[in-house]
Design a protein around this motif. Structure first.
Motif, short mmCIF file in Angstrom:
data_model
loop_
_atom_site.label_atom_id
_atom_site.label_comp_id
_atom_site.label_asym_id
_atom_site.label_seq_id
_atom_site.Cartn_x
_atom_site.Cartn_y
_atom_site.Cartn_z
N ILE A 106 0.61 2.19 3.73
CA ILE A 106 0.03 0.84 3.79
C ILE A 106 -1.29 0.86 4.54
O ILE A 106 -2.29 0.29 4.08
CB ILE A 106 1.02 -0.14 4.44
CG1 ILE A 106 2.29 -0.24 3.61
CG2 ILE A 106 0.38 -1.51 4.62
CD1 ILE A 106 3.39 -1.08 4.25
N TRP A 107 -1.30 1.53 5.70
CA TRP A 107 -2.54 1.58 6.48
C TRP A 107 -3.63 2.33 5.72
O TRP A 107 -4.81 1.94 5.79
CB TRP A 107 -2.28 2.28 7.81
CG TRP A 107 -1.46 1.46 8.77
CD1 TRP A 107 -1.29 0.11 8.77
CD2 TRP A 107 -0.69 1.95 9.86
NE1 TRP A 107 -0.46 -0.28 9.79
CE2 TRP A 107 -0.09 0.83 10.48
CE3 TRP A 107 -0.45 3.22 10.38
CZ2 TRP A 107 0.75 0.95 11.60
CZ3 TRP A 107 0.37 3.35 11.49
CH2 TRP A 107 0.97 2.22 12.09
N GLY A 108 -3.25 3.37 5.00
CA GLY A 108 -4.25 4.09 4.23
C GLY A 108 -4.91 3.21 3.19
O GLY A 108 -6.13 3.27 2.97
N ALA A 109 -4.10 2.35 2.54
CA ALA A 109 -4.66 1.43 1.54
C ALA A 109 -5.51 0.35 2.21
O ALA A 109 -6.53 -0.08 1.66
CB ALA A 109 -3.52 0.81 0.75
N GLU A 110 -5.09 -0.10 3.39
CA GLU A 110 -5.80 -1.19 4.06
C GLU A 110 -7.10 -0.72 4.71
O GLU A 110 -8.02 -1.54 4.91
CB GLU A 110 -4.91 -1.81 5.14
CG GLU A 110 -3.75 -2.62 4.60
CD GLU A 110 -3.03 -3.36 5.71
OE1 GLU A 110 -3.58 -4.36 6.20
OE2 GLU A 110 -1.93 -2.93 6.10
N THR A 111 -7.19 0.54 5.05
CA THR A 111 -8.40 1.04 5.71
C THR A 111 -9.63 0.78 4.87
O THR A 111 -10.68 0.35 5.39
CB THR A 111 -8.26 2.55 6.00
OG1 THR A 111 -7.17 2.76 6.90
CG2 THR A 111 -9.54 3.09 6.63
#
Length: 334
Positions: free
Chosen positions: A4-9
């Motif tokens: 999720i964080w990878g996509a949000e970055t």
């Protein structure tokens, strides 16, 4: 959360790409939910605008901040710039990320004021402010979108609970004997740091920075979390005891001329600053949690009881007059 964080970055970097001209604007907007601003503004409301509103708002925000600190410690979430060095840290934070404290505080603070005003235009202005504060946290690189959503959800729940049960809770508190009130104040104020310490000793025992977090992570966010919990514990104990004692002595009126109100604020905030300075000099740098607890206990006890009593003795204020201000611990009308 890595996926999720990878996509949000990428989304955070896209927002930061809107232009560097936005940076000073976003820094100003994010200050509307900052701890420093609240330390300056809440005493102003209590001492010089409306004592009842200031007292209620102080307790609500301290309670919300305590809940937020426990949830942050339980989540151990990264900040975007901790996770990916490609995100520019236009502001820095030492606490964990989820849920967003600024988003939660914005909903609690501005939502509470809007609910008190009960006017559509005030609600509209509050919603705009909340949205801008949330956007500023993403632009500055200190929160993911999921952090913001978490903060909004917790803040909305806190606001609903306060609006629905505030009068009952206050009436119940006021009906208790003084010793019971004191015991409850100590118990409630201790919940935050106890839970944070418990989470750190069990769920996150032996935690180290994950390898996936390739940005500049602070050296010891767990220690900072415990110090923050200690400061909130001291502050909550100080205001609960101070407001209770003040109410038993007849409360306090923030009425007066503009000059009188300004004089009260200058006098009171000078006392707060002196307490911060004295405790800073008295405690070594290694005693962070103890220093934070002592500082905020002293400052809030002064702000909630010592300063109002001083104002009354100096004839800068009166006790509550003609029902012009409902005490913070008054029961709701029948």
């Amino acid at each position: 959360m890595d996926a999720i964080w990878g996509a949000e970055t990428g989304a955070v970097e896209w927002v930061q790409g809107w232009g560097s001209w936005l940076e000073p604007i976003m820094l100003a907007i994010t200050a509307l939910g900052s701890k420093t601003l609240l330390i300056a503004v809440l005493p102003l409301v209590f001492w010089s605008v409306h004592a009842s509103l200031g007292a209620r708002l102080t307790v609500v925000l301290l309670g919300s901040a305590t809940v937020n600190g426990v949830l942050k410690s339980a989540g151990h979430g990264a900040r975007p710039y901790w996770y990916d060095p490609g995100v520019r840290p236009l502001s820095t934070e030492s606490s964990f990320g989820i849920p967003s404290g600024h988003a939660q505080t914005a909903v609690t603070l501005w939502g509470y004021l809007a609910a008190a005003a009960a006017r559509p235009r005030v609600w509209a202005a509050a919603l705009v402010l909340i949205a801008l504060i949330c956007l500023s946290r993403i632009y500055l690189g200190v929160h993911f979108f999921t952090d913001i959503l978490g903060g909004l959800a917790v803040g909305a729940l806190m606001l609903w609970l306060v609006v629905r049960y505030e009068h009952r809770a206050v009436a119940w508190w006021r009906s208790r004997p003084l010793l019971v009130q004191a015991a409850l104040a100590v118990g409630l104020s201790a919940v935050g740091p106890l839970l944070v310490a418990l989470v750190q000793a069990t769920v996150w025992s032996g935690w180290t920075v994950p390898e996936a977090w390739t940005g500049p992570v602070p050296s010891d966010p767990d220690a900072d979390a415990l110090a923050d919990a200690a400061s909130l514990s001291g502050a909550l104990l100080g205001v609960l005891v101070g407001f209770t004692l003040l109410d038993r002595r007849g409360w306090y009126s923030a009425d007066g001329s503009l000059i009188t109100r300004a004089a009260r604020y200058i006098t009171g905030i000078t006392g707060v600053v002196l307490i911060f300075v004295v405790v800073k000099l008295a405690f070594p740098a290694s005693a962070d949690a103890a220093a934070e607890y002592t500082t905020f206990l002293g400052a809030t006890l002064w702000a909630s009881f010592g300063a109002p009593e001083l104002f009354i003795r100096m004839r800068m204020a009166d006790r509550e007059r003609d029902g012009s201000e409902e005490p913070a611990t008054a029961a709701p009308p029948a």
